[in-house]
Design a protein around this motif. Structure first.
Motif, short mmCIF file in Angstrom:
data_model
loop_
_atom_site.label_atom_id
_atom_site.label_comp_id
_atom_site.label_asym_id
_atom_site.label_seq_id
_atom_site.Cartn_x
_atom_site.Cartn_y
_atom_site.Cartn_z
N GLU A 3 46.33 94.56 26.01
CA GLU A 3 46.18 96.13 25.48
C GLU A 3 46.87 96.12 24.06
O GLU A 3 47.88 95.28 23.71
CB GLU A 3 47.03 97.01 26.46
N PRO A 4 46.39 96.97 23.22
CA PRO A 4 46.93 96.96 21.99
C PRO A 4 48.31 97.55 21.92
O PRO A 4 48.69 98.38 22.91
CB PRO A 4 45.95 98.06 21.03
N ASN A 42 31.93 106.92 17.62
CA ASN A 42 32.48 106.66 19.21
C ASN A 42 33.48 107.50 19.54
O ASN A 42 34.09 108.10 18.79
CB ASN A 42 32.72 105.17 19.13
N LEU A 44 37.17 107.69 21.72
CA LEU A 44 38.21 106.85 21.95
C LEU A 44 39.03 107.11 23.22
O LEU A 44 39.43 108.42 23.12
CB LEU A 44 39.35 106.45 20.59
N ALA A 45 39.09 106.39 24.47
CA ALA A 45 40.02 106.79 25.48
C ALA A 45 41.48 106.65 25.19
O ALA A 45 41.79 105.81 24.30
CB ALA A 45 39.70 106.03 26.64
N GLU A 46 42.37 107.45 25.73
CA GLU A 46 43.64 107.55 25.51
C GLU A 46 44.22 106.15 26.03
O GLU A 46 45.30 105.77 25.20
CB GLU A 46 44.39 108.47 26.39
N SER A 47 43.89 105.45 26.57
CA SER A 47 44.15 104.21 26.96
C SER A 47 43.95 103.14 26.19
O SER A 47 44.70 102.09 26.09
CB SER A 47 43.44 103.63 28.34
N GLU A 48 42.94 103.21 25.28
CA GLU A 48 42.78 102.32 24.38
C GLU A 48 43.58 102.47 23.00
O GLU A 48 43.60 101.57 22.12
CB GLU A 48 41.38 102.41 23.77
#
Length: 67
Positions: A3-4, A42, A44-48
């Motif tokens: 994960e980033p 696109n 972006l999901a919070e988890s990304e």
């Protein structure tokens, strides 16, 4: 799974000002990522979004309470 993350290591105890600076860096990265994604149309999901890790040898009770 990778994960980033934004990792901010400190040799000594981090001060509130230094922690605030780390948070500002994270928000700058959020803004940049959102601009890139928006340009690509696109979502972006919070988890990304990257997580902030502050590595400090110690933390005072007052700093822990501040959070």
């Amino acid at each position: 799974m990778a994960e980033p993350a934004l990792v901010e290591p400190f040799r000594n105890a981090a001060t509130i000002a230094e922690i605030r600076s780390c948070m500002n860096n994270l928000f700058d990265i959020f803004a940049e990522v959102k601009r890139q994604v928006k340009g690509e149309n696109n979502r972006l999901a919070e988890s990304e979004l990257p997580r902030l890790w502050i590595l400090s040898f110690t933390a005072s009770e007052s700093i822990i309470r501040w959070f």
